[in-house]
Design a protein around this motif. Structure first.
Motif, PDB file in Angstrom:
ATOM      1  N   LYS A 140       4.185   4.652   1.219  1.00 21.17           N
ATOM      2  CA  LYS A 140       4.228   6.112   0.979  1.00 21.17           C
ATOM      3  C   LYS A 140       5.421   6.696   1.730  1.00 21.17           C
ATOM      4  CE  LYS A 140      -0.068   7.195  -0.809  1.00 21.17           C
ATOM      5  NZ  LYS A 140      -0.116   6.447  -2.015  1.00 21.17           N
TER       6      LYS A 140
ATOM      7  N   LYS B 182       9.105  -2.848  -3.498  1.00 25.12           N
ATOM      8  CA  LYS B 182       8.330  -2.989  -4.742  1.00 25.12           C
ATOM      9  C   LYS B 182       6.978  -3.635  -4.429  1.00 25.12           C
ATOM     10  CE  LYS B 182       9.370  -4.246  -9.456  1.00 25.12           C
ATOM     11  NZ  LYS B 182      10.141  -5.133 -10.315  1.00 25.12           N
TER      12      LYS B 182
ATOM     13  N   LYS C 133       4.915  -1.118  -1.768  1.00 24.34           N
ATOM     14  CA  LYS C 133       4.631   0.234  -2.306  1.00 24.34           C
ATOM     15  C   LYS C 133       4.278   1.235  -1.188  1.00 24.34           C
ATOM     16  CE  LYS C 133       2.944  -1.271  -6.832  1.00 24.34           C
ATOM     17  NZ  LYS C 133       3.311  -2.667  -6.703  1.00 24.34           N
TER      18      LYS C 133
END
Ligand code: SF4
Length: 176
Positions: A123, A118, A121
């Motif tokens: 990819k 969280k 973040k």
């Protein structure tokens, strides 16, 4: 959208097959055939999706059992605390962190792992875990791109486990 729904259904099917295979196998088979096929399928899709991202957008998640049991250093706060003594692979992961600017977390459980994701973040996540945790984690995290790497239970489950640095670095090398 349709592609995503179809993919979700395939993941569900694989997940159910893994559970059924686990239930009916007479002995515990490490990394069963169906799990390996699932991970291979998932990793192929993930690499296709992520080939254009930068390595700095990758987060690596490791289980705590990868750290040498006798090591007193607190690598769960940050792997920078590792002194690279060579008794476990945390030191090699630290080298990858510096080389590719990836973010790394040695997580003691699912809650901490989710918190880390969280915050960072990513990819792409490269997750190292045992068969059970890896399959469940990839299934739960869908549609997040999670490349799965089985850890090696060379000393039995959850104790001084090992991993393939080569496999992790080969993923990072495929990125930008
Ligand atoms: S490589 Fe790092 S984490 Fe592993 S035992 Fe040595 S100092 Fe501890």
């Amino acid at each position: 959208m349709l592609k995503l729904v179809l993919l979700r259904l395939i993941y569900l099917l694989f997940y159910l097959l893994v559970i059924i295979a686990r239930k009916f196998s007479k002995e515990e088979i490490e990394n069963s055939k169906i799990s390996k096929i699932f991970i291979h399928f998932n990793n192929t899709i993930v690499l296709k999706r992520c080939k254009d991202i930068q390595a700095s957008k990758v987060s690596i998640l490791l289980p705590h059992c990868i750290q040498n049991y006798e090591c007193p250093l607190k690598v769960t706060s940050t792997i920078e605390n590792c002194k690279e003594c060579g008794r476990c692979k945390v030191g090699d992961i630290l080298k990858l962190q510096r080389k590719y600017k990836v973010k790394v977390k040695v997580a003691t459980g699912g809650t901490l792992a989710r918190k880390f994701l969280k915050e960072t973040k990513p990819k792409l996540v490269i997750a190292v875990a045992c068969e059970r945790d890896l399959i469940a984690g990839i299934y739960d995290a869908f549609p997040m791109s999670v490349y799965g790497v089985f850890n090696k239970k060379i000393n039995g489950p959850c104790f001084n486990t090992d991993l393939s640095i080569k496999e992790i670095e080969s993923v990072l090398e495929k990125l930008k």
